[in-house]
Each structure stands twice: as structure tokens, then as C-alpha cells.
Design a protein around this motif. Structure first.
Motif, PDB file in Angstrom:
ATOM      1  N   GLU A  14       0.832  -1.212   0.000  1.00 21.75           N
ATOM      2  CA  GLU A  14       0.000   0.000   0.000  1.00 21.75           C
ATOM      3  C   GLU A  14       0.860   1.254   0.000  1.00 21.75           C
ATOM      4  OE1 GLU A  14      -2.993   0.084   2.994  1.00 21.75           O
ATOM      5  OE2 GLU A  14      -3.802  -1.896   2.469  1.00 21.75           O
ATOM      6  N   MET A  15       1.891   1.263   0.832  1.00 20.63           N
ATOM      7  CA  MET A  15       2.783   2.420   0.877  1.00 20.63           C
ATOM      8  C   MET A  15       3.519   2.577  -0.455  1.00 20.63           C
ATOM      9  SD  MET A  15       5.941   3.279   3.497  1.00 20.63           S
ATOM     10  CE  MET A  15       4.931   3.017   4.954  1.00 20.63           C
ATOM     11  N   TYR A  16       3.954   1.467  -1.008  1.00 23.60           N
ATOM     12  CA  TYR A  16       4.665   1.508  -2.289  1.00 23.60           C
ATOM     13  C   TYR A  16       3.764   2.093  -3.381  1.00 23.60           C
ATOM     14  CZ  TYR A  16       7.224  -0.100  -6.416  1.00 23.60           C
ATOM     15  OH  TYR A  16       7.886  -0.157  -7.616  1.00 23.60           O
ATOM     16  N   ALA A  17       2.540   1.616  -3.446  1.00 22.79           N
ATOM     17  CA  ALA A  17       1.604   2.113  -4.463  1.00 22.79           C
ATOM     18  C   ALA A  17       1.292   3.593  -4.234  1.00 22.79           C
ATOM     19  CB  ALA A  17       0.322   1.289  -4.436  1.00 22.79           C
ATOM     20  N   HIS A  18       1.196   3.968  -2.971  1.00 28.63           N
ATOM     21  CA  HIS A  18       0.882   5.356  -2.614  1.00 28.63           C
ATOM     22  C   HIS A  18       1.953   6.311  -3.151  1.00 28.63           C
ATOM     23  CE1 HIS A  18      -0.847   8.590  -0.244  1.00 28.63           C
ATOM     24  NE2 HIS A  18       0.313   8.814   0.339  1.00 28.63           N
ATOM     25  N   PHE A  19       3.223   5.960  -2.936  1.00 25.64           N
ATOM     26  CA  PHE A  19       4.298   6.840  -3.383  1.00 25.64           C
ATOM     27  C   PHE A  19       4.595   6.687  -4.873  1.00 25.64           C
ATOM     28  CE2 PHE A  19       5.055   7.267   1.150  1.00 25.64           C
ATOM     29  CZ  PHE A  19       5.459   8.590   1.253  1.00 25.64           C
ATOM     30  N   MET A  20       4.299   5.533  -5.425  1.00 22.97           N
ATOM     31  CA  MET A  20       4.509   5.340  -6.867  1.00 22.97           C
ATOM     32  C   MET A  20       3.574   6.216  -7.697  1.00 22.97           C
ATOM     33  SD  MET A  20       6.940   3.581  -8.169  1.00 22.97           S
ATOM     34  CE  MET A  20       6.270   3.233  -9.805  1.00 22.97           C
ATOM     35  N   LYS A  21       2.465   6.619  -7.111  1.00 22.84           N
ATOM     36  CA  LYS A  21       1.539   7.499  -7.838  1.00 22.84           C
ATOM     37  C   LYS A  21       2.216   8.800  -8.268  1.00 22.84           C
ATOM     38  CE  LYS A  21      -1.621   7.679  -4.659  1.00 22.84           C
ATOM     39  NZ  LYS A  21      -2.860   8.047  -3.918  1.00 22.84           N
ATOM     40  N   GLY A  22       3.254   9.183  -7.542  1.00 26.70           N
ATOM     41  CA  GLY A  22       3.931  10.435  -7.870  1.00 26.70           C
ATOM     42  C   GLY A  22       5.226  10.262  -8.634  1.00 26.70           C
ATOM     43  N   GLU A  59       9.232  20.134 -10.975  1.00 29.14           N
ATOM     44  CA  GLU A  59       8.593  21.237 -10.251  1.00 29.14           C
ATOM     45  C   GLU A  59       7.234  20.848  -9.680  1.00 29.14           C
ATOM     46  OE1 GLU A  59       6.673  23.373 -14.246  1.00 29.14           O
ATOM     47  OE2 GLU A  59       8.353  24.294 -13.183  1.00 29.14           O
ATOM     48  N   ASN A  60       6.664  19.754 -10.152  1.00 30.37           N
ATOM     49  CA  ASN A  60       5.354  19.319  -9.657  1.00 30.37           C
ATOM     50  C   ASN A  60       5.449  18.377  -8.453  1.00 30.37           C
ATOM     51  OD1 ASN A  60       3.909  20.730 -11.694  1.00 30.37           O
ATOM     52  ND2 ASN A  60       4.394  19.096 -13.157  1.00 30.37           N
ATOM     53  N   GLU A  61       6.666  18.013  -8.086  1.00 25.45           N
ATOM     54  CA  GLU A  61       6.855  17.075  -6.976  1.00 25.45           C
ATOM     55  C   GLU A  61       6.334  17.647  -5.660  1.00 25.45           C
ATOM     56  OE1 GLU A  61      10.577  15.188  -4.422  1.00 25.45           O
ATOM     57  OE2 GLU A  61      10.904  15.749  -6.511  1.00 25.45           O
ATOM     58  N   HIS A  62       6.612  18.906  -5.410  1.00 26.82           N
ATOM     59  CA  HIS A  62       6.262  19.523  -4.129  1.00 26.82           C
ATOM     60  C   HIS A  62       4.763  19.417  -3.850  1.00 26.82           C
ATOM     61  CE1 HIS A  62       6.541  22.250  -0.717  1.00 26.82           C
ATOM     62  NE2 HIS A  62       5.540  22.947  -1.230  1.00 26.82           N
ATOM     63  N   ALA A  63       3.955  19.728  -4.835  1.00 21.89           N
ATOM     64  CA  ALA A  63       2.503  19.696  -4.638  1.00 21.89           C
ATOM     65  C   ALA A  63       2.022  18.279  -4.334  1.00 21.89           C
ATOM     66  CB  ALA A  63       1.796  20.244  -5.876  1.00 21.89           C
ATOM     67  N   PHE A  64       2.579  17.299  -5.044  1.00 19.85           N
ATOM     68  CA  PHE A  64       2.185  15.904  -4.798  1.00 19.85           C
ATOM     69  C   PHE A  64       2.545  15.479  -3.377  1.00 19.85           C
ATOM     70  CE2 PHE A  64       3.335  11.434  -4.501  1.00 19.85           C
ATOM     71  CZ  PHE A  64       2.164  10.820  -4.921  1.00 19.85           C
ATOM     72  N   ILE A  65       3.764  15.802  -2.948  1.00 22.77           N
ATOM     73  CA  ILE A  65       4.221  15.382  -1.622  1.00 22.77           C
ATOM     74  C   ILE A  65       3.446  16.096  -0.522  1.00 22.77           C
ATOM     75  CG2 ILE A  65       6.193  15.515  -0.042  1.00 22.77           C
ATOM     76  CD1 ILE A  65       6.253  13.134  -1.979  1.00 22.77           C
ATOM     77  N   GLN A  66       3.175  17.367  -0.705  1.00 27.94           N
ATOM     78  CA  GLN A  66       2.406  18.105   0.298  1.00 27.94           C
ATOM     79  C   GLN A  66       1.044  17.457   0.541  1.00 27.94           C
ATOM     80  OE1 GLN A  66       3.058  20.967   2.246  1.00 27.94           O
ATOM     81  NE2 GLN A  66       5.172  20.577   1.660  1.00 27.94           N
ATOM     82  N   GLU A  67       0.443  16.977  -0.508  1.00 25.84           N
ATOM     83  CA  GLU A  67      -0.889  16.373  -0.388  1.00 25.84           C
ATOM     84  C   GLU A  67      -0.831  14.932   0.103  1.00 25.84           C
ATOM     85  OE1 GLU A  67      -4.750  15.145  -3.170  1.00 25.84           O
ATOM     86  OE2 GLU A  67      -3.155  16.413  -3.999  1.00 25.84           O
ATOM     87  N   ASN A  68       0.168  14.180  -0.354  1.00 20.30           N
ATOM     88  CA  ASN A  68       0.148  12.733  -0.139  1.00 20.30           C
ATOM     89  C   ASN A  68       1.056  12.225   0.977  1.00 20.30           C
ATOM     90  OD1 ASN A  68      -1.568  11.410  -2.440  1.00 20.30           O
ATOM     91  ND2 ASN A  68      -0.422  13.078  -3.411  1.00 20.30           N
ATOM     92  N   TYR A  69       2.135  12.925   1.263  1.00 18.95           N
ATOM     93  CA  TYR A  69       3.060  12.415   2.280  1.00 18.95           C
ATOM     94  C   TYR A  69       2.395  12.257   3.651  1.00 18.95           C
ATOM     95  CZ  TYR A  69       7.516  11.491   4.564  1.00 18.95           C
ATOM     96  OH  TYR A  69       8.545  10.890   5.257  1.00 18.95           O
ATOM     97  N   PRO A  70       1.610  13.227   4.110  1.00 14.49           N
ATOM     98  CA  PRO A  70       0.996  13.074   5.437  1.00 14.49           C
ATOM     99  C   PRO A  70       0.052  11.881   5.544  1.00 14.49           C
ATOM    100  CG  PRO A  70       0.943  15.371   4.737  1.00 14.49           C
ATOM    101  CD  PRO A  70       1.354  14.572   3.543  1.00 14.49           C
ATOM    102  N   LYS A  71      -0.378  11.326   4.427  1.00  9.33           N
ATOM    103  CA  LYS A  71      -1.282  10.173   4.445  1.00  9.33           C
ATOM    104  C   LYS A  71      -0.537   8.853   4.638  1.00  9.33           C
ATOM    105  CE  LYS A  71      -4.371  12.529   1.183  1.00  9.33           C
ATOM    106  NZ  LYS A  71      -4.918  12.512  -0.199  1.00  9.33           N
ATOM    107  N   ALA A  72       0.784   8.885   4.575  1.00 11.90           N
ATOM    108  CA  ALA A  72       1.576   7.659   4.696  1.00 11.90           C
ATOM    109  C   ALA A  72       1.545   7.141   6.133  1.00 11.90           C
ATOM    110  CB  ALA A  72       3.016   7.916   4.263  1.00 11.90           C
ATOM    111  N   GLU A  73       1.669   5.828   6.273  1.00 12.10           N
ATOM    112  CA  GLU A  73       1.692   5.211   7.595  1.00 12.10           C
ATOM    113  C   GLU A  73       2.949   5.623   8.350  1.00 12.10           C
ATOM    114  OE1 GLU A  73       1.670   0.732   9.659  1.00 12.10           O
ATOM    115  OE2 GLU A  73       1.626   0.955   7.472  1.00 12.10           O
ATOM    116  N   ASN A  74       2.802   5.819   9.642  1.00 12.87           N
ATOM    117  CA  ASN A  74       3.925   6.163  10.513  1.00 12.87           C
ATOM    118  C   ASN A  74       4.576   4.859  10.981  1.00 12.87           C
ATOM    119  OD1 ASN A  74       5.603   6.979  12.658  1.00 12.87           O
ATOM    120  ND2 ASN A  74       4.277   8.703  13.146  1.00 12.87           N
ATOM    121  N   ILE A  75       5.686   4.479  10.335  1.00 11.00           N
ATOM    122  CA  ILE A  75       6.314   3.192  10.640  1.00 11.00           C
ATOM    123  C   ILE A  75       7.805   3.263  10.318  1.00 11.00           C
ATOM    124  CG2 ILE A  75       5.739   2.275   8.346  1.00 11.00           C
ATOM    125  CD1 ILE A  75       5.422  -0.496   9.643  1.00 11.00           C
ATOM    126  N   SER A  76       8.600   2.572  11.111  1.00  7.69           N
ATOM    127  CA  SER A  76      10.048   2.588  10.910  1.00  7.69           C
ATOM    128  C   SER A  76      10.448   1.604   9.820  1.00  7.69           C
ATOM    129  CB  SER A  76      10.770   2.222  12.210  1.00  7.69           C
ATOM    130  OG  SER A  76      10.602   0.840  12.490  1.00  7.69           O
TER     131      SER A  76
END
Length: 351
Positions: free
Chosen positions: A217-225, A232-249
């Protein structure tokens, strides 16, 4: 220098056990904790650049530390700084940075290293890294460097390796959480446990394959970007999607699940500089085992203390043993070294 070598330098921690010097606004990796003239992140960057091209060192950090990094590492370009809009532990940020590296160089091998550790013998560190890179280029391996324990320390996680493995690079059996004293002593007696230093090596292909298998799930989530990474479009994608990632080591997400994990017992002295006590161990000391950073001191009947102030501050101490004495701006900390693990909790009480 091998252009396929990359590093992910982890520089997003707060270091709250080093309060009041280390704060959320200015954490310990940006301080000269050792009084050496270099901050911890500067020393780490310099160490890594002995084997990795400077332009291939990515720095993972929270977005609030961007300006600090540019100030302390002026050779670093903005595109080398990978900014987290939210703190989500180590797995999401390593996956994110690895995908960025894959887009730059699909043949990359990399090291993931903390920015705030102390390493004495840098030549041996580089040699250990080279051995690890050589294996990761040849085989689909996830590697880590393990530290030979010098004491039954309860402040570190441990790596258990296969006792029957006679090779210099050992097969990992399992990662173990920070133990209690009795368990730590048993680990030491077993002679097949190493301290987990949080230093990892792998090829970009191997780590991404592991994420796809164990964290789909995490892999698919980040692969979307993936298409917008390093643009230059990376920042907008990460701002929206990074906080949705699971908090895990990374340990829980990957290393404890994979079967192709190996450890190289390190041949250099190491300290995670996680507490004032661990810093005390590595600083020069007087005849009474007092360590002093920056201060001008007059000590009487005092031993085993660590004292840190602004440069040149006069400090007079009489009758203290095994204390932390730190003066920083409007805060003066005088605290027993034996209770140093409580400092983090004190900081939260002051908020």
C-alpha cells in the motif's frame, strides 16, 4: 568516485534528550556537540563524501530545517534536500527518497545513515561501506552495519546474527527491541548480537522490491507520484500525499520481514550520541572525569560531570558528582546523569 553510489542522510530528528541545547527549532544535528568546530551534520556529510559524490548525497529532513541545511552545507543544492511535510518515521521517507534516486539512476546503490552519530575511525567506516556496496551490487541483499557491543546497553536495539555463519558478513536472524538489563547481559554472553546503529545499505532495486512486497500500500501510494519526482510538480504531490503515509520505521516495515538481510560487524568505534551521558563518554576529560565544552571552569570536589555553556562562560562548581550542567540562553539545566532518560519527559512538561 563511483557515480552509482548514493546516500540518504537522515536529518529530521529533534534530539530531545539533548535539551536545552537541542530543540525542535534547532536540533542536535545542527550543533557542534563535540566542540570540534563542525556540527554533527557537517561531520557526517564530510565522512560520506569520502566515498560518495557530494551531488549524490540526499538529505532527508523536515521542511522547517531546509534553511539550516543550506546554511551549514553550502555545497548542497536545493534539489538534494528531500523535505518531509510531516514526520512519519523512517520507512515513508526512505521509500520516497529511494524512488527519487531510482529516477536519477536505476543502478544506484545507497547507504542510509543518521546525521548525528559519532564515528572515530573514518577510514574504517569507508572500508566497511565499500564492502557493503560491493555485496549489494552483486546480490539482492539488504545490509546493515552492526556495532560490537562493549557493554550490556539497554538504550540500543540489537541485531541477532546466525552463530553458524562463518562468513565475515553474517545472515541476520532477527532484530531485537531495546532489552532490559538481564536480557542485554544474555545478548552479550551469546556473542552473536550486535548493536543496531541504524545504518543500512542496499541497491535501489532491492529496497524498492522489498517495499513492493512487504509494504504494497505504501509503495503504491508513493509510486503514484513517480512521474513528477525530481520536477517542479513534486512539491505539490508530496504536500498532499506524504501526510497520508503510515507512521512506521524501516525496521518494522522491511528489515524484520525480509529474508535477505545481512549484517557486517563494524570495525570502527561508534556512538549514537543519544544522551548527555553518551556525549560525556566521547569528550576529553580531566583527571576527575569531568568533560567540558566551551566553558572556562573552576571545579572543586567534583567528578564525572559534563558541563556545556556558551563559549568562554565562567563556571564554578563545588561538590557535584555525575551531573549534567548545561547553560543555553534562558535555560540552565543541572540534572543527575543517572536520570538523563527523563530529560525528554521534562521537555514535554514544559510545553
Amino acid at each position: 568516485m563511483n557515480k552509482n553510489y548514493y546516500a540518504i542522510l537522515m536529518a529530521g530528528g529533534i534530539g530531545s534528550r539533548f535539551w536545552p541545547v537541542s530543540t525542535k527549532e534547532f536540533p542536535k544535528q545542527f550543533h557542534d556537540m563535540l566542540g570540534s568546530g563542525e556540527t554533527l551534520i557537517q561531520k557526517t556529510f564530510s565522512r560520506l563524501s569520502q566515498i560518495i559524490p557530494k551531488e549524490n548525497i540526499l538529505i532527508l529532513t523536515h521542511e522547517s530545517y531546509n534553511d539550516l541545511i543550506l546554511e551549514q552545507l553550502p555545497m548542497v543544492k536545493q534539489e538534494q534536500i528531500v523535505l518531509e511535510p510531516a514526520m512519519r518515521n523512517t520507512a515513508p521517507c526512505i521509500l520516497y527518497a529511494s524512488l527519487k534516486i531510482k529516477k536519477l539512476n536505476p543502478n544506484a546503490v545507497m547507504v542510509v545513515a543518521p546525521s548525528d552519530h559519532w564515528i572515530e575511525d573514518e577510514m574504517q567506516f569507508v572500508a566497511n561501506l565499500q564492502r557493503s556496496f560491493d555485496l549489494c551490487e552483486r546480490e539482492e541483499s539488504l545490509m546493515t552495519l552492526g556495532i560490537l557491543p562493549t557493554a550490556p546497553n539497554t538504550g540500543y536495539g540489537y541485531i541477532e546474527f546466525d552463530k553458524l555463519d562463518s562468513r565475515s558478513i553474517k545472515k541476520v536472524v532477527q532484530f531485537r527491541e531495546k532489552p532490559d538489563s538481564k536480557t542485554a547481559r544474555r545478548f552479550i554472553q551469546s556473542r552473536n548480537y550486535l548493536w543496531n546503529a541504524g545504518i543500512f545499505m542496499w541497491s535501489v532495486k532491492s529496497i524498492l522490491k522489498a517495499f513492493e512486497e512487504f509494504q504494497p500500500e505504501m509503495y503504491a501510494h508513493f509510486m503514484k507520484g513517480f512521474e513528477v519526482y525530481n520536477s517542479e510538480n513534486e512539491h505539490a504531490f508530496i504536500q498532499e500525499n506524504y501526510p497520508k503515509a503510515e507512521n512506521i520505521s524501516i525496521d518494522y516495515a522491511i528489515m524484520e520481514n525480509a529474508q535477505n538481510v545481512y549484517v557486517l560487524p563494524a570495525t570502527f568505534d561508534w556512538n549514537d550520541l543519544g544522551t548527555w551521558g553518551s556525549l560525556h563518554e566521547k569528550l576529553p576529560k580531566d583527571d576527575n572525569n569531568n568533560a567540558v565544552v566551551n566553558a572556562n571552569v573552576l571545579l572543586q570536589n567534583s567528578s564525572n560531570n559534563i558541563i556545556r555553556t556558551a563559549l568562554g562562560k565562567q563556571v564554578i562548581v563545588d561538590g557535584l558528582d555525575d551531573y549534567i550542567i548545561v547553560d543555553k540562553d534562558s535555560v540552565l539545566l543541572i540534572y543527575p546523569k543517572s536520570k538523563e532518560q527523563e530529560i525528554k519527559g521534562i521537555v514535554s512538561q514544559l510545553k
